[in-house]
Design a protein around this motif. Structure first.
Motif, PDB file in Angstrom:
ATOM      1  N   HIS A 283       0.801  -1.215   0.000  1.00  0.00           N
ATOM      2  CA  HIS A 283       0.000   0.000   0.000  1.00  0.00           C
ATOM      3  C   HIS A 283       0.839   1.274   0.000  1.00  0.00           C
ATOM      4  CE1 HIS A 283      -2.796  -3.079   1.348  1.00  0.00           C
ATOM      5  NE2 HIS A 283      -3.774  -2.276   1.007  1.00  0.00           N
ATOM      6  N   ALA A 284       2.161   1.151  -0.047  1.00  0.00           N
ATOM      7  CA  ALA A 284       3.035   2.324  -0.006  1.00  0.00           C
ATOM      8  C   ALA A 284       2.817   3.194  -1.237  1.00  0.00           C
ATOM      9  CB  ALA A 284       4.493   1.881   0.069  1.00  0.00           C
ATOM     10  N   PRO A 285       2.888   4.504  -1.062  1.00  0.00           N
ATOM     11  CA  PRO A 285       2.759   5.391  -2.218  1.00  0.00           C
ATOM     12  C   PRO A 285       4.004   5.333  -3.092  1.00  0.00           C
ATOM     13  CG  PRO A 285       3.234   6.666  -0.256  1.00  0.00           C
ATOM     14  CD  PRO A 285       3.065   5.241   0.185  1.00  0.00           C
ATOM     15  N   TYR A 286       3.824   5.654  -4.361  1.00  0.00           N
ATOM     16  CA  TYR A 286       4.962   5.859  -5.242  1.00  0.00           C
ATOM     17  C   TYR A 286       5.460   7.273  -4.984  1.00  0.00           C
ATOM     18  CZ  TYR A 286       3.661   1.752  -7.986  1.00  0.00           C
ATOM     19  OH  TYR A 286       3.384   0.478  -8.397  1.00  0.00           O
ATOM     20  N   LEU A 287       6.760   7.439  -4.893  1.00  0.00           N
ATOM     21  CA  LEU A 287       7.358   8.749  -4.654  1.00  0.00           C
ATOM     22  C   LEU A 287       8.402   8.996  -5.731  1.00  0.00           C
ATOM     23  CD1 LEU A 287       8.096  11.285  -2.975  1.00  0.00           C
ATOM     24  CD2 LEU A 287       9.601   9.797  -1.627  1.00  0.00           C
ATOM     25  N   HIS A 288       8.281  10.133  -6.415  1.00  0.00           N
ATOM     26  CA  HIS A 288       9.230  10.496  -7.464  1.00  0.00           C
ATOM     27  C   HIS A 288       9.548  11.973  -7.333  1.00  0.00           C
ATOM     28  CE1 HIS A 288       8.514   6.656  -9.354  1.00  0.00           C
ATOM     29  NE2 HIS A 288       7.221   6.888  -9.234  1.00  0.00           N
ATOM     30  N   ARG A 289      10.811  12.305  -7.600  1.00  0.00           N
ATOM     31  CA  ARG A 289      11.253  13.701  -7.557  1.00  0.00           C
ATOM     32  C   ARG A 289      12.016  14.010  -8.842  1.00  0.00           C
ATOM     33  NH1 ARG A 289      12.861  11.918  -2.196  1.00  0.00           N
ATOM     34  NH2 ARG A 289      11.385  12.747  -0.684  1.00  0.00           N
ATOM     35  N   VAL A 290      11.876  15.247  -9.277  1.00  0.00           N
ATOM     36  CA  VAL A 290      12.620  15.702 -10.447  1.00  0.00           C
ATOM     37  C   VAL A 290      12.942  17.185 -10.243  1.00  0.00           C
ATOM     38  CG1 VAL A 290      10.550  16.277 -11.810  1.00  0.00           C
ATOM     39  CG2 VAL A 290      12.677  15.748 -12.975  1.00  0.00           C
ATOM     40  N   ALA A 291      14.140  17.577 -10.650  1.00  0.00           N
ATOM     41  CA  ALA A 291      14.522  18.987 -10.649  1.00  0.00           C
ATOM     42  C   ALA A 291      14.309  19.510 -12.055  1.00  0.00           C
ATOM     43  CB  ALA A 291      15.982  19.141 -10.234  1.00  0.00           C
ATOM     44  N   VAL A 292      13.613  20.627 -12.164  1.00  0.00           N
ATOM     45  CA  VAL A 292      13.308  21.183 -13.486  1.00  0.00           C
ATOM     46  C   VAL A 292      13.873  22.592 -13.603  1.00  0.00           C
ATOM     47  CG1 VAL A 292      11.246  19.761 -13.765  1.00  0.00           C
ATOM     48  CG2 VAL A 292      11.019  22.048 -12.805  1.00  0.00           C
ATOM     49  N   ALA A 293      14.201  22.965 -14.827  1.00  0.00           N
ATOM     50  CA  ALA A 293      14.768  24.276 -15.120  1.00  0.00           C
ATOM     51  C   ALA A 293      13.647  25.296 -15.277  1.00  0.00           C
ATOM     52  CB  ALA A 293      15.623  24.206 -16.380  1.00  0.00           C
ATOM     53  N   ALA A 294      13.038  25.643 -14.156  1.00  0.00           N
ATOM     54  CA  ALA A 294      11.936  26.605 -14.166  1.00  0.00           C
ATOM     55  C   ALA A 294      11.736  27.134 -12.751  1.00  0.00           C
ATOM     56  CB  ALA A 294      10.647  25.946 -14.655  1.00  0.00           C
ATOM     57  N   SER A 295      11.092  28.271 -12.652  1.00  0.00           N
ATOM     58  CA  SER A 295      10.718  28.770 -11.331  1.00  0.00           C
ATOM     59  C   SER A 295       9.590  27.889 -10.786  1.00  0.00           C
ATOM     60  CB  SER A 295      10.238  30.221 -11.426  1.00  0.00           C
ATOM     61  OG  SER A 295       8.981  30.268 -12.096  1.00  0.00           O
ATOM     62  N   ARG A 296       9.370  27.966  -9.509  1.00  0.00           N
ATOM     63  CA  ARG A 296       8.285  27.210  -8.879  1.00  0.00           C
ATOM     64  C   ARG A 296       6.948  27.548  -9.534  1.00  0.00           C
ATOM     65  NH1 ARG A 296       5.235  29.330  -5.243  1.00  0.00           N
ATOM     66  NH2 ARG A 296       6.753  30.900  -4.607  1.00  0.00           N
ATOM     67  N   ARG A 297       6.688  28.819  -9.740  1.00  0.00           N
ATOM     68  CA  ARG A 297       5.412  29.234 -10.339  1.00  0.00           C
ATOM     69  C   ARG A 297       5.269  28.746 -11.780  1.00  0.00           C
ATOM     70  NH1 ARG A 297       2.315  31.841  -7.140  1.00  0.00           N
ATOM     71  NH2 ARG A 297       3.118  33.054  -5.410  1.00  0.00           N
ATOM     72  N   ASP A 298       6.354  28.841 -12.564  1.00  0.00           N
ATOM     73  CA  ASP A 298       6.289  28.381 -13.955  1.00  0.00           C
ATOM     74  C   ASP A 298       6.120  26.866 -14.032  1.00  0.00           C
ATOM     75  OD1 ASP A 298       6.515  30.985 -14.836  1.00  0.00           O
ATOM     76  OD2 ASP A 298       8.630  30.813 -15.416  1.00  0.00           O
ATOM     77  N   ALA A 299       6.824  26.144 -13.154  1.00  0.00           N
ATOM     78  CA  ALA A 299       6.693  24.681 -13.135  1.00  0.00           C
ATOM     79  C   ALA A 299       5.268  24.288 -12.753  1.00  0.00           C
ATOM     80  CB  ALA A 299       7.701  24.069 -12.168  1.00  0.00           C
ATOM     81  N   PHE A 300       4.718  24.940 -11.746  1.00  0.00           N
ATOM     82  CA  PHE A 300       3.345  24.662 -11.332  1.00  0.00           C
ATOM     83  C   PHE A 300       2.379  24.941 -12.486  1.00  0.00           C
ATOM     84  CE2 PHE A 300      -0.782  25.774  -9.569  1.00  0.00           C
ATOM     85  CZ  PHE A 300      -0.982  24.807  -8.595  1.00  0.00           C
ATOM     86  N   ALA A 301       2.570  26.080 -13.151  1.00  0.00           N
ATOM     87  CA  ALA A 301       1.680  26.459 -14.265  1.00  0.00           C
ATOM     88  C   ALA A 301       1.755  25.440 -15.398  1.00  0.00           C
ATOM     89  CB  ALA A 301       2.037  27.854 -14.776  1.00  0.00           C
TER      90      ALA A 301
END
Length: 142
Positions: A4-22
């Protein structure tokens, strides 16, 4: 890892937090792989309504296939979705995506959980998040 464990993934992207969210929320159709939709050949985009209770829908020409709903919306910081893509709507999972600015990049963390006895048999279908997040990271770099 428990079943039942969640899948967890992380990635660093070349964008500001707001642009990445958008791009993650408003531009999902630009980076989403059509293979992960009801009809890949007719895929034209993704519609995510930016409000709690809003629908997440895969768009195929004039058809909308609702596959989720917004549970939480924290503009520029985090979105939480109830997700039933590829599984019964009455047994959804939960997708939590957060965005944290770290210097010149934005760290994006995706947690896909909410696995219950009712939806656990579908969990194995969701191992391609790294592939999708790679597409997202490439779209952020454009």
């Amino acid at each position: 890892m428990t079943p039942h464990a969640p899948y967890l993934h992380r990635v660093a992207v070349a964008a500001s937090r707001r642009d990445a969210f958008a791009l993650f929320t408003g531009g999902m159709g630009e980076w989403w792989d059509p293979t992960y939709t009801p009809e890949p050949a007719t895929f034209t985009g993704v519609d995510l309504q930016p409000v709690v209770g809003g629908e997440l829908a895969m768009v195929h020409r004039e058809e909308r296939y609702v596959v989720g709903r917004v549970l939480q919306w924290h503009e520029g910081h985090e979105v939480v979705l109830e997700l039933w893509l590829g599984m019964p709507a009455e047994a959804p999972s939960e997708l939590r995506v957060s965005f944290v600015e770290e210097g010149e990049v934005c760290l994006v963390e995706l947690v896909h959980g909410g696995w219950t006895p009712e939806n656990l048999e579908h969990r194995r279908r969701f191992t391609d998040w790294p592939l999708l997040l790679g597409r997202f990271a490439r779209a952020c770099a454009r």
